[in-house]
Motif scaffolding. Sequence first.
Motif, short mmCIF file in Angstrom:
data_model
loop_
_atom_site.label_atom_id
_atom_site.label_comp_id
_atom_site.label_asym_id
_atom_site.label_seq_id
_atom_site.Cartn_x
_atom_site.Cartn_y
_atom_site.Cartn_z
N SER A 1 0.94 -1.13 0.04
CA SER A 1 -0.16 -0.04 -0.02
C SER A 1 0.89 1.20 0.12
O SER A 1 0.42 2.41 -0.14
CB SER A 1 -0.82 0.10 1.32
OG SER A 1 -0.35 -0.09 2.51
N HIS B 1 -0.16 -7.18 -6.47
CA HIS B 1 -0.81 -5.78 -6.06
C HIS B 1 -2.13 -6.26 -5.05
O HIS B 1 -2.73 -5.00 -4.77
CB HIS B 1 -1.36 -5.09 -7.30
CG HIS B 1 -0.19 -4.27 -7.97
ND1 HIS B 1 0.66 -5.12 -8.73
CD2 HIS B 1 0.06 -3.05 -8.07
CE1 HIS B 1 1.57 -4.19 -9.20
NE2 HIS B 1 1.39 -2.94 -8.87
N MET C 1 -5.55 -4.41 -6.17
CA MET C 1 -5.71 -3.70 -7.17
C MET C 1 -5.33 -4.48 -8.51
O MET C 1 -5.62 -3.91 -9.47
CB MET C 1 -4.13 -2.71 -6.99
CG MET C 1 -4.44 -1.94 -5.63
SD MET C 1 -5.94 -0.84 -5.35
CE MET C 1 -5.62 0.34 -6.62
N HIS D 1 -4.28 2.39 -9.39
CA HIS D 1 -5.41 3.07 -8.55
C HIS D 1 -6.52 3.50 -9.37
O HIS D 1 -7.76 3.42 -9.12
CB HIS D 1 -4.78 4.17 -7.76
CG HIS D 1 -3.78 3.93 -6.80
ND1 HIS D 1 -2.48 4.23 -6.67
CD2 HIS D 1 -3.88 2.93 -5.37
CE1 HIS D 1 -1.88 3.67 -5.73
NE2 HIS D 1 -2.84 2.82 -5.14
N VAL E 1 -8.04 5.29 -2.28
CA VAL E 1 -7.40 3.91 -2.38
C VAL E 1 -5.76 4.01 -2.28
O VAL E 1 -5.15 2.88 -2.58
CB VAL E 1 -7.81 3.64 -4.02
CG1 VAL E 1 -9.19 3.25 -3.95
CG2 VAL E 1 -7.45 4.67 -4.80
N ASP F 1 1.08 1.09 -5.11
CA ASP F 1 -0.04 0.74 -5.65
C ASP F 1 -0.58 -0.67 -5.40
O ASP F 1 -1.49 -1.26 -6.16
CB ASP F 1 -0.14 0.89 -7.32
CG ASP F 1 0.89 0.31 -7.91
OD1 ASP F 1 1.72 -0.49 -7.38
OD2 ASP F 1 0.82 0.30 -9.18
N SER G 1 -2.69 -3.29 -2.45
CA SER G 1 -3.59 -2.96 -1.43
C SER G 1 -3.25 -3.28 -0.12
O SER G 1 -3.98 -2.96 1.02
CB SER G 1 -5.04 -3.35 -2.00
OG SER G 1 -4.97 -4.90 -1.91
N LYS H 1 -8.68 0.75 -10.46
CA LYS H 1 -9.37 0.10 -9.38
C LYS H 1 -10.74 1.07 -9.21
O LYS H 1 -11.79 0.61 -9.05
CB LYS H 1 -8.80 0.14 -8.15
CG LYS H 1 -9.59 -0.39 -6.79
CD LYS H 1 -9.87 -1.81 -6.85
CE LYS H 1 -10.29 -2.29 -5.68
NZ LYS H 1 -11.05 -1.52 -4.85
#
Length: 283
Positions: A15, A252, A255, A138, A128, A18, A20, A141
């Motif tokens: 995070s 990711h 993401m 991002h 995000v 990019d 999560s 998403k």
Amino acid sequence: MINEEKIIDLHTHSSFSDGSMTPEELLCHAHEKGISAIALTDHDTVSGIKDASVAALKYGVELVPGVEISSESVSQVHVLGLFINTESQALLDLFKSQQEERLISNKKYISVLAEHGFPITEEEVKRVAPHGGVGRAHYAKIMMDHGWVSSVAEAFDKYLGVGMSCYVKRMVITPEEAIECIHKAGGLAFFAHPYQTKLDYKGIYDLAKHLKNCGLDGIEGYYSEYSPEMHKTFMDMADDLSLLVSGGSDYHALMKPHLEIGVGRGNLKVPYSVLEKIKAALK
């Protein structure tokens, strides 16, 4: 003795760029999935390495401190730095300028996306990307959350990929400068997912050969999105140019939900021997 059954992942994101997952969540997940070693390679930042190092000890997963540096040559080139010194002043100075440039490009992305019918607010972006390392994933998403695309992959394929209608070219350093910076930080530099340059085979080969002459240490021979033919091509290219090989999922978490840590789309398997050879070269 090298244990070929041990699986590694030398390309993951948290995070702090990019991804999560927080660095601790990432290391916990790697442990749960039976991954022996991972490299945290956030985009243009090493801010998550400290937390990841603590979590690595907690969960018994070997951590390689890394970074993914954005650069531009004849095309967009991403350079992975592995085994870097996160206190390197050369790296920290680079990241400061890169993050300042990201702020400029992010405003451009919001404007371009709005022009193409995707009105995204700065508040949504902050939600995000809580640590500020905003990237295209991002936006993808957010587009998926709105129902404008069915997946993050579709957002890249149709709008955000290099050369697509919503892609914004950033002002970044050259790959030669990225390699030099990684070496100043005591690390090894790898040409990440070369096919994403959109160059043909000869173009990629010539670029890799040029970068080898500038100090490039290796190429990403294993990657989630490679076909079997691409995997063989880049493994052969590394052999022909006497380059090391790295490999990873480019994980990711939410993401890029189609990719899982360690296995990518399900068929990725990077053996521990890859890491052993990198360590040997580092010494």
